[in-house]
Enzyme design. Structure first.
Site, PDB file in Angstrom:
ATOM      1  N   ASP A 159     -17.039  19.027  41.779  1.00 38.92           N
ATOM      2  CA  ASP A 159     -17.909  19.848  42.395  1.00 38.92           C
ATOM      3  C   ASP A 159     -18.135  20.626  41.006  1.00 38.92           C
ATOM      4  O   ASP A 159     -17.298  21.533  40.580  1.00 38.92           O
ATOM      5  CB  ASP A 159     -17.939  20.430  43.539  1.00 38.92           C
ATOM      6  N   ASN A 168      18.495   3.293 -13.468  1.00 34.69           N
ATOM      7  CA  ASN A 168      18.580   5.091 -12.843  1.00 34.69           C
ATOM      8  C   ASN A 168      19.318   5.492 -13.530  1.00 34.69           C
ATOM      9  O   ASN A 168      19.375   6.895 -13.042  1.00 34.69           O
ATOM     10  CB  ASN A 168      19.302   4.892 -11.143  1.00 34.69           C
ATOM     11  N   GLU A 223      16.910  -3.439  -5.502  1.00 37.95           N
ATOM     12  CA  GLU A 223      15.886  -3.794  -6.737  1.00 37.95           C
ATOM     13  C   GLU A 223      15.710  -5.885  -6.286  1.00 37.95           C
ATOM     14  O   GLU A 223      15.191  -6.185  -7.387  1.00 37.95           O
ATOM     15  CB  GLU A 223      16.657  -4.017  -8.193  1.00 37.95           C
TER      16      GLU A 223
END
Length: 460
Positions: free
Chosen positions: A53, A338, A373
Site C-alpha cells: 500500500d 622451469n 605437463e
C-alpha cells in the site's frame, strides 16, 4: 503456481480482503500492517512478491519500496504498489522508487491474480540463477562482482514493433536522450532482429491491424534466444482482456495509451535493469562453469571434465560400434625448463603447446590438460591408424619450430612423447584405456623421447 506473497497495508480490512483473494488461488500469504514490519519480515522470511500500500503512516509505500530495492538481498523481489492513487505522477513516483507495477483500488480480481502470477514466474527464474551464483561464490569460484555491473544501467537499445510509422516517431521523441529506439513493422523481421541483435527491451503495440501482436509475444517467449528479453506492450486501458492474455503469455509489463513519457521511461528502466541483473547472473554462472571444467592457464578442458566426458564417449562408441582413440602426451624434460628459465617461461611453453595441439586436432576431438605437463587428446570415431597420423603430426608441429619465451626475448626447442591407445567398440573401461596409454607413453620416454608409441590391445 504456489508462491509466498507479503501484503502490506495499515488498514486491517484491506489486508483481509487481499489475503482471502490470494489464498483462494493457493498462495501462501504473509501480512504486515506497517512499512517497518514489512522490512522486518523480509529480513526473516523468503518472499516471492510484495503487494504494498502507498498511503501508510510513519513510512509510506514509496520509501518502503526504495529500501527493498536498495538491499542486495531483496532487490530482486517484485513489488506491486496497491493504491487508490491513479495519477500518472503517482505511478511514475512508484516506478522511480523501484516498483514493478501498480494496481489501483478497487482491485480487479483477474488483474490482481494475473499480475502476481506473471511477476512470480519471473522471480522464480531469477531465484534459480541467484541460487547457482550464490553456490559458486561460497565455493570460491566467483567473487560476486557481477553485482557491480548493475550500477551501470543507463541507456539501452529498444525495438518498437508496430504497423504505424507515426507511433515510431512519437515514441522515439519520448525516449530520445535516454534510449536508442529502432522501428520494425514486419513481424518476421522483428523476430529475426530480436534473435540476432543485442536488444535490451521490445515494445509491442497490442493494437496492430496487420499482424497478431499476441502471437508475436508468444513466439518471442518460445525461442531460447529471446525467452528472457523484456517485452512491454502498448495497450488501451479498456483492452483489459488482451492485456491479461499478454501477461499470461509472459509479457513483462504494459504501458497505457496514450503514452506518458515519464511512465514509459520508468517502465523501460525497470525492465532493462532486471534484464541486466539476469544477464549478470548468467555471466557469473557461465564464468563459474568455465572455472569448473577449464584449466585456467591453457584454457583446455581439465582432468575433472575429461574423466566425466570420457565415460560418455566410451558408452557412445560401444553403442555405435565405433572406434575411439586416446593420446596421452608429456612434454620432454619440462622440469628443466622451469629450473633453467623460470616458471613464467614454463607457463609460456604450456600455453603455446596447448595452441599447437588445438590447431592440429579436429573440432570433435576433446583436448585436455591432464595435469602438470601431461595432456590428453580423445578422438571419437578414430582407429589407431588415423590416430597415429594425428599423433605424429602433433609431435612434428611441436618440435619443428622453437617456442618463444620471456615475451619474445628467448627461444627454446621443445619435444613431446606420446602414448596412443585405441578401442574398437568402446568395450573397455576408462581406467584400462588410460593405463594402456600411460604404458605406451612410458615406452616412448624409455626409448629416447620425441616419439609416438602405440599400445597393444593386451597391454594393461
Amino acid at each position: 503456481m504456489s508462491a509466498r506473497v507479503l501484503v502490506v497495508d495499515d488498514i486491517p480490512a484491506n489486508v483481509k480482503l487481499l489475503e482471502a483473494r490470494l489464498m483462494a488461488d493457493y498462495f501462501d500469504v504473509l501480512c504486515a500492517k506497517s512499512g517497518k514490519e514489512a522490512l522486518e519480515i523480509l529480513d526473516l522470511h523468503m518472499v516471492d512478491i510484495v503487494l504494498l500500500d502507498v498511503m501508510m503512516p510513519e513510512m509510506d509505500g514509496f520509501e518502503v519500496c526504495r529500501r527493498i530495492k536498495a538491499n542486495p538481498q531483496t532487490m530482486h523481489i517484485p513489488v506491486v504498489m496497491v493504491t487508490a492513487l491513479d495519477q500518472v505522477s503517482d505511478r511514475v513516483s512508484g516506478l522511480e522508487a523501484g516498483a514493478d507495477d501498480f494496481l489501483t483500488k478497487p482491485l480487479n480480481d483477474i488483474a490482481l491474480i494475473s499480475r502476481v502470477k506473471s511477476l512470480v514466474r519471473i522471480k522464480m527464474m531469477t531465484d534459480e540463477l541467484r541460487s547457482r551464483a550464490s553456490t559458486s561464490e561460497q565455493m570460491g569460484l566467483d567473487d560476486g562482482s557481477f553485482m557491480k555491473k548493475l550500477l551501470h544501467h543507463e541507456g539501452g537499445r529498444v525495438l518498437l514493433v508496430d504497423d504505424m510509422r507515426s507511433s515510431s516517431d512519437r515514441i522515439r521523441k519520448q525516449v530520445r536522450g535516454d534510449y536508442e529506439l529502432s522501428f520494425e513493422n514486419d513481424v518476421q523481421m522483428a523476430l529475426r532482429r530480436c534473435t540476432d541483435e543485442d536488444l535490451d527491451c521490445v515494445l509491442v503495440n497490442l493494437g496492430t491491424q496487420t499482424f497478431d501482436a499476441l502471437r508475436l509475444c508468444a513466439q518471442l517467449r518460445s525461442l531460447e534466444s529471446t525467452r528472457m528479453l523484456p517485452i512491454l506492450v502498448l495497450a488501451d486501458e479498456s483492452d483489459q482482456g488482451r492485456i491479461m492474455r499478454a501477461l499470461d503469455l509472459g509479457v513483462n509489463d504494459y504501458v497505457r495509451q496514450p503514452v506518458d513519457r515519464n511512465e514509459l521511461l520508468a517502465r523501460i528502466k525497470t525492465q532493462v535493469l532486471r534484464k541486466r541483473y539476469l544477464d549478470a547472473l548468467r555471466d557469473s554462472i557461465q564464468h563459474t562453469m568455465e572455472l569448473a571444467v577449464l584449466d585456467g592457464l591453457t584454457k583446455l578442458y581439465n582432468r575433472r571434465y575429461m574423466t566425466t566426458h570420457l565415460n560418455s564417449l566410451l558408452v557412445s562408441a560401444k553403442d555405435k560400434e565405433k572406434p575411439l582413440s586416446l593420446l596421452l602426451m608429456d612434454i620432454d624434460h619440462f622440469k628443466s625448463v622451469n629450473d633453467s628459465y623460470g616458471h613464467d617461461a614454463g607457463d609460456e611453453v604450456l600455453q603455446e603447446f596447448s595452441n599447437r595441439i588445438r590447431k592440429n586436432t579436429r573440432g570433435i576431438d576433446l583436448v585436455c590438460r591432464y595435469g602438470g605437463e601431461e595432456f590428453v587428446v580423445i578422438m571419437p570415431d578414430t582407429d589407431h591408424a588415423l590416430a597415429t597420423v594425428v599423433a605424429e603430426r602433433i609431435r612434428k608441429k611441436v618440435s619443428e619450430k622453437p617456442f618463444i619465451i620471456h615475451k619474445g626475448r628467448d627461444m627454446l626447442d621443445v619435444t613431446v612423447s606420446i602414448g596412443l591407445a585405441s578401442v574398437q567398440n568402446g568395450a573397455e573401461s576408462q581406467d584400462r584405456l588410460l593405463k594402456r596409454a600411460d604404458n605406451a607413453l612410458y615406452h616412448a620416454k624409455e626409448s629416447g623421447r620425441n616419439r609416438v608409441v602405440v599400445a597393444s590391445e593386451e597391454a594393461a
